[in-house]
Structures are given as structure tokens and as C-alpha cells.
Design a protein around this motif. Sequence first.
Motif, PDB file in Angstrom:
ATOM      1  N   GLY A  62      -4.341  -8.702  20.384  1.00 55.43           N
ATOM      2  CA  GLY A  62      -5.518  -9.545  20.506  1.00 55.43           C
ATOM      3  C   GLY A  62      -6.361  -9.309  21.743  1.00 55.43           C
ATOM      4  O   GLY A  62      -7.395  -9.936  21.922  1.00 55.43           O
ATOM      5  N   LYS A  63      -5.918  -8.395  22.592  1.00 54.98           N
ATOM      6  CA  LYS A  63      -6.672  -8.083  23.806  1.00 54.98           C
ATOM      7  C   LYS A  63      -7.206  -6.649  23.746  1.00 54.98           C
ATOM      8  O   LYS A  63      -6.883  -5.891  22.824  1.00 54.98           O
ATOM      9  N   TYR A  64      -8.018  -6.289  24.761  1.00 55.39           N
ATOM     10  CA  TYR A  64      -8.695  -4.999  24.761  1.00 55.39           C
ATOM     11  C   TYR A  64      -8.433  -4.246  26.066  1.00 55.39           C
ATOM     12  O   TYR A  64      -9.210  -4.343  27.018  1.00 55.39           O
ATOM     13  N   PRO A  65      -7.331  -3.495  26.126  1.00 59.64           N
ATOM     14  CA  PRO A  65      -7.078  -2.675  27.319  1.00 59.64           C
ATOM     15  C   PRO A  65      -8.091  -1.533  27.420  1.00 59.64           C
ATOM     16  O   PRO A  65      -8.556  -1.009  26.400  1.00 59.64           O
ATOM     17  N   PHE A  66      -8.409  -1.152  28.638  1.00 54.43           N
ATOM     18  CA  PHE A  66      -9.402  -0.103  28.886  1.00 54.43           C
ATOM     19  C   PHE A  66      -8.864   0.842  29.951  1.00 54.43           C
ATOM     20  O   PHE A  66      -8.566   0.430  31.075  1.00 54.43           O
ATOM     21  N   ILE A  67      -8.713   2.105  29.574  1.00 56.70           N
ATOM     22  CA  ILE A  67      -8.317   3.155  30.524  1.00 56.70           C
ATOM     23  C   ILE A  67      -9.567   3.967  30.831  1.00 56.70           C
ATOM     24  O   ILE A  67     -10.264   4.416  29.913  1.00 56.70           O
ATOM     25  N   THR A  68      -9.860   4.164  32.090  1.00 54.12           N
ATOM     26  CA  THR A  68     -11.128   4.808  32.437  1.00 54.12           C
ATOM     27  C   THR A  68     -11.001   5.691  33.668  1.00 54.12           C
ATOM     28  O   THR A  68     -10.090   5.533  34.493  1.00 54.12           O
ATOM     29  N   PRO A 109     -22.079 -11.741  22.576  1.00 48.55           N
ATOM     30  CA  PRO A 109     -21.087 -12.803  22.317  1.00 48.55           C
ATOM     31  C   PRO A 109     -19.651 -12.329  22.496  1.00 48.55           C
ATOM     32  O   PRO A 109     -18.814 -13.061  23.025  1.00 48.55           O
ATOM     33  N   ARG A 110     -19.368 -11.087  22.056  1.00 47.25           N
ATOM     34  CA  ARG A 110     -18.015 -10.557  22.217  1.00 47.25           C
ATOM     35  C   ARG A 110     -17.689 -10.344  23.693  1.00 47.25           C
ATOM     36  O   ARG A 110     -16.573 -10.611  24.138  1.00 47.25           O
ATOM     37  N   VAL A 111     -18.657  -9.852  24.450  1.00 52.73           N
ATOM     38  CA  VAL A 111     -18.443  -9.626  25.882  1.00 52.73           C
ATOM     39  C   VAL A 111     -18.197 -10.958  26.594  1.00 52.73           C
ATOM     40  O   VAL A 111     -17.250 -11.095  27.384  1.00 52.73           O
ATOM     41  N   GLU A 112     -19.035 -11.949  26.328  1.00 49.68           N
ATOM     42  CA  GLU A 112     -18.886 -13.251  26.979  1.00 49.68           C
ATOM     43  C   GLU A 112     -17.564 -13.912  26.607  1.00 49.68           C
ATOM     44  O   GLU A 112     -16.863 -14.461  27.472  1.00 49.68           O
ATOM     45  N   THR A 113     -17.207 -13.854  25.321  1.00 54.50           N
ATOM     46  CA  THR A 113     -15.941 -14.441  24.870  1.00 54.50           C
ATOM     47  C   THR A 113     -14.754 -13.705  25.471  1.00 54.50           C
ATOM     48  O   THR A 113     -13.762 -14.320  25.891  1.00 54.50           O
ATOM     49  N   GLY A 114     -14.868 -12.379  25.527  1.00 51.33           N
ATOM     50  CA  GLY A 114     -13.777 -11.572  26.072  1.00 51.33           C
ATOM     51  C   GLY A 114     -13.485 -11.894  27.522  1.00 51.33           C
ATOM     52  O   GLY A 114     -12.320 -12.042  27.920  1.00 51.33           O
ATOM     53  N   PHE A 115     -14.541 -12.045  28.345  1.00 51.21           N
ATOM     54  CA  PHE A 115     -14.326 -12.395  29.752  1.00 51.21           C
ATOM     55  C   PHE A 115     -13.830 -13.842  29.877  1.00 51.21           C
ATOM     56  O   PHE A 115     -12.898 -14.121  30.643  1.00 51.21           O
ATOM     57  N   ALA A 116     -14.429 -14.741  29.126  1.00 51.45           N
ATOM     58  CA  ALA A 116     -14.065 -16.159  29.249  1.00 51.45           C
ATOM     59  C   ALA A 116     -12.616 -16.413  28.856  1.00 51.45           C
ATOM     60  O   ALA A 116     -11.945 -17.269  29.438  1.00 51.45           O
ATOM     61  N   ASN A 117     -12.117 -15.653  27.877  1.00 50.00           N
ATOM     62  CA  ASN A 117     -10.750 -15.866  27.380  1.00 50.00           C
ATOM     63  C   ASN A 117      -9.750 -14.852  27.920  1.00 50.00           C
ATOM     64  O   ASN A 117      -8.631 -14.747  27.399  1.00 50.00           O
ATOM     65  N   ARG A 118     -10.163 -14.106  28.942  1.00 46.72           N
ATOM     66  CA  ARG A 118      -9.264 -13.152  29.623  1.00 46.72           C
ATOM     67  C   ARG A 118      -8.702 -12.125  28.652  1.00 46.72           C
ATOM     68  O   ARG A 118      -7.518 -11.777  28.668  1.00 46.72           O
ATOM     69  N   LEU A 119      -9.560 -11.599  27.775  1.00 47.52           N
ATOM     70  CA  LEU A 119      -9.117 -10.650  26.754  1.00 47.52           C
ATOM     71  C   LEU A 119      -9.257  -9.198  27.191  1.00 47.52           C
ATOM     72  O   LEU A 119      -8.715  -8.307  26.539  1.00 47.52           O
ATOM     73  N   PHE A 120      -9.981  -8.943  28.290  1.00 45.75           N
ATOM     74  CA  PHE A 120     -10.213  -7.580  28.746  1.00 45.75           C
ATOM     75  C   PHE A 120      -9.181  -7.210  29.809  1.00 45.75           C
ATOM     76  O   PHE A 120      -8.989  -7.945  30.782  1.00 45.75           O
ATOM     77  N   ILE A 121      -8.544  -6.062  29.636  1.00 47.85           N
ATOM     78  CA  ILE A 121      -7.496  -5.602  30.553  1.00 47.85           C
ATOM     79  C   ILE A 121      -7.953  -4.290  31.194  1.00 47.85           C
ATOM     80  O   ILE A 121      -8.023  -3.256  30.528  1.00 47.85           O
ATOM     81  N   PHE A 122      -8.266  -4.328  32.475  1.00 49.11           N
ATOM     82  CA  PHE A 122      -8.676  -3.136  33.211  1.00 49.11           C
ATOM     83  C   PHE A 122      -7.574  -2.639  34.153  1.00 49.11           C
ATOM     84  O   PHE A 122      -7.742  -1.608  34.822  1.00 49.11           O
ATOM     85  N   GLY A 123      -6.471  -3.381  34.266  1.00 43.92           N
ATOM     86  CA  GLY A 123      -5.479  -3.048  35.283  1.00 43.92           C
ATOM     87  C   GLY A 123      -6.018  -3.404  36.659  1.00 43.92           C
ATOM     88  O   GLY A 123      -7.062  -4.058  36.806  1.00 43.92           O
ATOM     89  N   ASP A 124      -5.313  -2.977  37.691  1.00 47.67           N
ATOM     90  CA  ASP A 124      -5.791  -3.232  39.066  1.00 47.67           C
ATOM     91  C   ASP A 124      -6.803  -2.162  39.415  1.00 47.67           C
ATOM     92  O   ASP A 124      -6.491  -1.158  40.050  1.00 47.67           O
ATOM     93  N   ASN A 125      -8.036  -2.374  38.985  1.00 46.95           N
ATOM     94  CA  ASN A 125      -9.083  -1.357  39.087  1.00 46.95           C
ATOM     95  C   ASN A 125     -10.302  -1.940  39.798  1.00 46.95           C
ATOM     96  O   ASN A 125     -11.225  -2.453  39.155  1.00 46.95           O
TER      97      ASN A 125
END
Length: 561
Positions: A368-374, A480-496
Amino acid sequence: MISNKYVDEYINLWKSGKIKLNKERIMLIEYLQKHVLSRDDLYFDDEMIENCIRFGEKWYFPLAAFQKFLIAFVFLFFKKNNRVFYRKHLWMLGRGGGKNGLISVVTHFLTSPLHGIKEYNVSIVANSEEQAKTSFEETYNVIGRSGPLKAMFARTKEKITCKKTGAILKFRTSNGETKDGLRDGAVVFDEIHQFESNKDVRVHISGLGKKPNPREFYIGTDGYVRDGFLDGQKEKAMKVLQGDARVNSLFPFICKLDEENEVDDPDNWEKSNPMLSKPLSEYAQGLFDTIMEEYEDLVDDPSNREEFMTKRMNLPVTDLERSVAKWEEIEATNQPIPSLLNRECIGCLDFASIRDFAACGLVFKYEGKYPFITHSYARKEFVDKFYSYSKKHDAEMAGKKKFAPIRDWEEDGLLTVIDEPTINPKHIVHWFIEKRKYYNIKKIIGDNFRMEILREPLEKAGFEVEVIRNPKAIHSLLAPRVETGFANRLFIFGDNPLMRWYTNNVLVVIKKDGNKEYQKKEPVRRKTDGFQCFVHGLYRIDEISDMNIEESLDILDALNF
């Protein structure tokens, strides 16, 4: 049990309802009563406290109850060895709260014969010389108005020297060059919200300990720099107040509103500025009137609300029509990146200018979350010019380095600095080829602006490529997806911290038709490439599954057709 009349007076003012305190100061009183005032191995040096207060009120101004309360803890000692109990003091108040005036009193007193320690030098440190000189010049002027003080202190525009103790009061900038070997008794760090890291702080405190009872004072209001030195001090303060840190690791006096909506009741303003506690002094009445004028002006000019809340109420707020997320939400992306081996992902890139920055990444679905490797690439000439990547640490360059600590991010493996006329697309292609060994990259998405130079090499490497013809059009679609994702802590960037920096630089522009676009808060230095890259990946995130390939095959094998 230990006590001091000024400490008791301040606590009783709160308990009797005569003053209002914010959550952090209530926690401070509870922590003091439980862990400090209950001890019998400490003592307040009442004589020194009285001398300091009399000194301040004779030569400077009448001291408020909270200022006397703070002075008391400057002179709290261990009985066994007469060493100070608190070496570090954090004073955070809204603008106009008298922190510079109080530090002028304390530093002047510490260099005086009343304190009595020979050569107890004091440095006042700030990012700019103008700020560093604020308290120094106040002391300079106080001495100039008094015959007895003129006889006791020699003063120049660079330093003030006590003739009897040999103690020197100086101001310095936070740039750390030529600061090694200082023999200070105390160091004051002013406007600490401007400090990006503790690197320069460490240089200035390295000489402490050579004189008895070393002290560090950290004073200021909150600010706009996030993930920096001040946020670390606030985190440490909360650990102390919650009993999760060494009891005397910091004396945290933090004044702020508890909630944003409290600003609409002026009776709450003393939570952020204890100078406004009743009865108001002549100075406090003038301060209150000034703050009221600024507050009323917000009706006609609401764009100043962020500044007013941050500086007057000591409560940074985020204007969501200008920022993509609150800082707390951006901070919440610092979640451990889970094991993503063999999972499907969307490759994405932002290559807006081949002459400065480029970012590439992989967006996944995971529970249910969105990890991001960059990873990012930056041209050396650009980062030298705008962030002082290669140059020595001097006063001019310090601010550039702190604005974007490129070398730190490079050492952490978050970006690669390229010494080339332009960023060669081969670096981007190679990064995706390497990541393909571990992850199932379904397709790579980028905008139309630079894909003409990347599409062919990516397709030759076997990747499916999708070009976004109008990238600004997808911003409103994805908002809406971006706002919801940040508000609900759904985005995972790691310690970046680089991704947090990219994201904090994003300006949300609402067009006349109500659609949103993600732009930059400042066109040149505030890069957003990593965030734009992430948005491109989100555009096609629904095309991938939340499973890795091996798990899917195991499920198929288990089915009995």
C-alpha cells in the motif's frame, strides 16, 4: 530537594493561572520537578544568581520573571565538585522576546569580576557579522554610558576586555576557518535556525573545557531551514523533556504556540513570547501593539502569514498553496526502504537541463505504500558556481555549501558529480541497466523535453520507453495522489536528505482554471529534479503489481489446474 526563589516564583505564576505556558514549557516544569529539583546533590548558587540579576537590572533593564528563571539554571552546580549542571542551554522565543538582551546581560556578567573566573572568554557566533554583533554592540554601548563600567572594561569595536579578569567578549561568524584553538569559557550561538549542520558548531566549542564551568547557549526563533542543526536541537530537547536522554544534556526553554489556530486569540501570544505575560511592561506593551498591527495586516496581505507564524509565534507553518507538503510530511518519507528484489517497478527520470542536474529513479508498490529508489547527477561547473562544491570553506562559500551540501550527498551515495560540458545520457542509461539486475523495470517514463536524446539508447538497451508529451498536464491529474500520499505517509524515500531538499523546493502554483502545477520556489538554486522524477513514475504506478516475480510464480505453481 533544592529550590531557588526565582524558579519557585515562575512555577507558581503558572500554577496560579497568572501566566500561560505552551506544552514544551509545561513539560519542562514537570521534568525539572521530577528529575532536577528533587535531587540533593545539586545547589543553586543564590549569591551568583542575585549578583547577575542585580547586574542586569542596574546596567541594562528590568528583568522579567522568565529571564530570572533562566539565569537561575545558568548557575546550578553539582555539590561534589562545583561544576555546572547544565553546560548547554537552548532558548527559543518568538521575535521580540528579549533573548538577545538577556544573553547580553549573561555574557557581560560572565566576563566580569562578579563571576570571578580569570580569562573566562565568551564568543558570540552567528551566520552573519551583523547578527553576531547584536548583543556585543549592546554591551559596548552599555559600557559607554557608564563611568564605573568604563573603568572596569576596555572596549574596541572588535572585543571587550575586563581589566581585572582578563576575560574577552568577542563576536564571530559561523564560518569555521581559523577558529581552532579558542580558549573560551562560554559560546553563544545566535539565530540557530540559520545553521545547516553542527560542523561549525563543533569548531567553536572545541576549545571549551580549558576554563572551569564551560557553557553553550543556543538562542533564536524558528526558521525555514529544515533538516538542519535547529531541528536536531529540537529533537534532542524533546528527548530530554520525555526522559529519554541524559537529564542534564540540555536545558530546553522553548516558547511557541501549541496549535496554529491559537494565533487568533491574542491572549495566547505569551505562549510564544513570555515577554507578553501580564502585567505588561512598557517595552512589552509596545511589542504587543507592534505584533497586533502585523496580525491585523494579515487580513489585507495573507502572504505574510508564514513569516508571522514562524517569527512571531515561533511555529513554522506551511502554506499549502505554495508547498507540496508540510515539512513534517516530507520528513515522514524517511522510512526504511523495504526489500524490493525482483519486484516490478516504473523507471522514471527528469533531465530538464543537461547543464546542471538530472535524476533517475524506480517507483514501486509495497503493501500500500510507494518506495522510491533514486540517484542524481550534477555537473561540477554548476555545483561549484552555485553551491561551492570545490572551494574552501570561507564566509562567502559557507552559505552556499549549507544551502545544498553537495559533497555530503555525494559521499552518502545520493548523487554523482560529473566533470563534463554536459551530463552525458550514458550515465542515466547505465544506472537503469545496473538496476535491471535486481528489479523488474516494466517501463521508463520521462517528459518530452529531453527524451529525444535518451529514448534511442534506452530502447537499444531493451527498455520500453514512454514519453509524457505535456508533463505539466499530469501535475493536476496526480495532485490528489501526491497530497494523499504525503498526508498518509505513503511515500518511502529512505534517509535521503537530497530528496527531502528536492521536495521542499517545490512550489505549487494554482492556475486560473484551478489546476495545479509543480514549479520551483526559486528558478536556479532550488532544484526539484528528484521530485519531478518521482511524479513521472507515479503517472504509471497502477500498471505494476504489489508482488515480486518469484512470489507470483510460487503462487502459480501452487494452483492445481
